[in-house]
Design an enzyme around this catalytic site. Structure first.
Site: not given
Ligand SMILES: *Cc1c(COP(=O)(O)O)cnc(C)c1O
Length: 392
Positions: A48, A102, A174, A199
């Site tokens: 953690r 998102y 992001d 992703k």
């Molecule tokens: C999928 C996604 C997230 C969230 O990610 P998780 O791993 O599902 O928590 C955040 N931003 C974007 C652009 C995403 O495609």
């Protein structure tokens, strides 16, 4: 020294790798220990605390890829987003958020921020004025996502970083859709870079993870919140993610190549009304995308011409599967109106440019001719069905 810094694929393959001193194995050993000695050691290790050997090794690799000093690995993209926001925002603070982000990040802010007394404003668009006009005396953070989901709109990284510096704000991006292969926000002065590693970084639709890269100072602040909120990732998944990132460079470049050609093919198709892909010259932000991106990703969206049945089109695909997630090596497709944006009213969807015929397409690394053949046979089916409906 700049000339000595390794290239992208070398970082992917080697940087941060743990040495197997006992058996001289070729890859990082996996240390699953959740308990480490605390006496006579420099670092008190605990999962953690984000500081097991495997977590630290992968963090070094991701920081190098994002041209940042440090990084942390999280249990999901949302854990990375929530920990980061709560590290830089407290009661009474305000954050300026890009118009479309998102869905999970949107829900997090709208549902959780009021409980903490954190204020937010979404911009009306993507221009400097749109962001500047929302900045208030208590603003602390600017939050962006580019390219955006699902319309692939582009936010100007240089503009955001200048605006943030001018007002003493922390800029957060992001960077999931672009991946560090296509876009390195730190090179434009963006402070904190977030990924849903579920992703492209993972890339095989088999793990859920997140990451944040930033300066040592910013990462320390996020770590302080992280040890309390507890969003670290299991070492087994860290180890799997390290394996995935080794091929990140070659995978994403293959996604880019396929998507660019397929976007052009779709753009010329009689049954397609519009293609949203920043690599197309017709994309309204193509010039900006070209300035700040090295490639245009495997993500795009397109709209069928009015009257065509988007549901039937998706059902008629055979290799390309309908899927909620994205950025795996396999091509997948989704209807935003039926999934990610289903909870919005038809008017609100319309305002955001999400038509019922809009399809988000995650182009995989299969042979391009096979992806195109699958799309073409589905186009033939919906085209025929429309003609039959018109005859009736
Ligand atoms: C999928 C996604 C997230 C969230 O990610 P998780 O791993 O599902 O928590 C955040 N931003 C974007 C652009 C995403 O495609």
């Amino acid at each position: 020294m700049k000339s000595k810094s390794p290239g992208l694929n070398t970082i992917c393959t080697h940087t941060g790798q743990l040495e197997d001193k006992v058996y001289k194995g070729a890859i990082s050993p996996l240390y699953m220990s959740s308990s480490y000695a605390y006496e006579d050691v420099d670092v008190k290790r605990y999962p953690r605390y984000f500081n097991t050997p495997n977590q630290e090794g992968l963090a070094v690799k991701l920081a190098a890829l994002e041209h940042c000093e440090a990084a942390l690995i999280f249990g999901s993209g949302m854990a990375a987003i929530s920990h980061t926001m709560l590290a830089f925002l407290k009661q009474g603070d305000h954050v300026v958020v890009q118009k479309t982000i998102y869905g999970g990040a949107f829900n997090f802010m709208v549902e959780e921020f009021p409980k903490y007394g954190i204020e937010y404003d979404f911009t009306d668009g993507f221009s400097e004025d749109d962001f500047r006009s929302k900045i208030k005396a208590n603003t602390k953070v600017i939050y962006i996502e580019t390219p955006s989901n699902p319309l692939m709109q582009i936010t100007d990284l240089q503009m955001i970083s200048k605006l943030a510096k001018e007002h003493g704000l922390v800029s957060v991006i992001d960077n999931t859709f672009a991946s560090p292969v296509n876009q390195i926000p730190a090179d434009f002065g963006i402070d904190v870079v977030i990924h849903s590693a579920t992703k492209y970084l993972g890339g095989h639709s088999d793990l859920c993870a997140g990451a944040v890269a930033a300066s040592e100072e910013h990462i320390k602040r996020i770590w302080n919140v992280g040890k309390n909120l507890g969003g670290s990732l299991s070492d087994y998944t860290v180890w799997l993610l390290e394996r995935s990132v080794k091929t990140l460079g070659v995978r994403v470049k293959a996604h880019n190549r396929n998507a660019k050609k397929i976007a052009r093919w779709l753009n010329e198709h009689d049954l397609v009304a519009k293609v949203h892909y920043p690599g197309l010259k017709s994309h309204p932000d193509h010039k900006l995308a070209k300035q700040q991106m090295k490639g245009y990703t495997g993500m795009m969206s397109f709209e069928l011409i009015p009257g065509l049945d988007a549901e039937l089109f998706m059902r008629s695909l055979s290799m390309i599967k309908q899927s909620m997630s994205l950025a795996g090596v396999e091509s997948t497709i989704l209807s935003p109106a039926k999934t990610s944006h289903a909870l919005l009213s038809p008017e609100e969807r319309n305002r955001q440019g999400i038509s019922d015929g809009l399809l988000r397409f995650s182009v995989g690394i299969e042979d391009r001719k096979d992806i195109i053949a699958d799309l073409e046979q589905a186009f033939e089916i919906v085209g025929k069905s429309q003609l039959e409906n018109q005859a009736i």
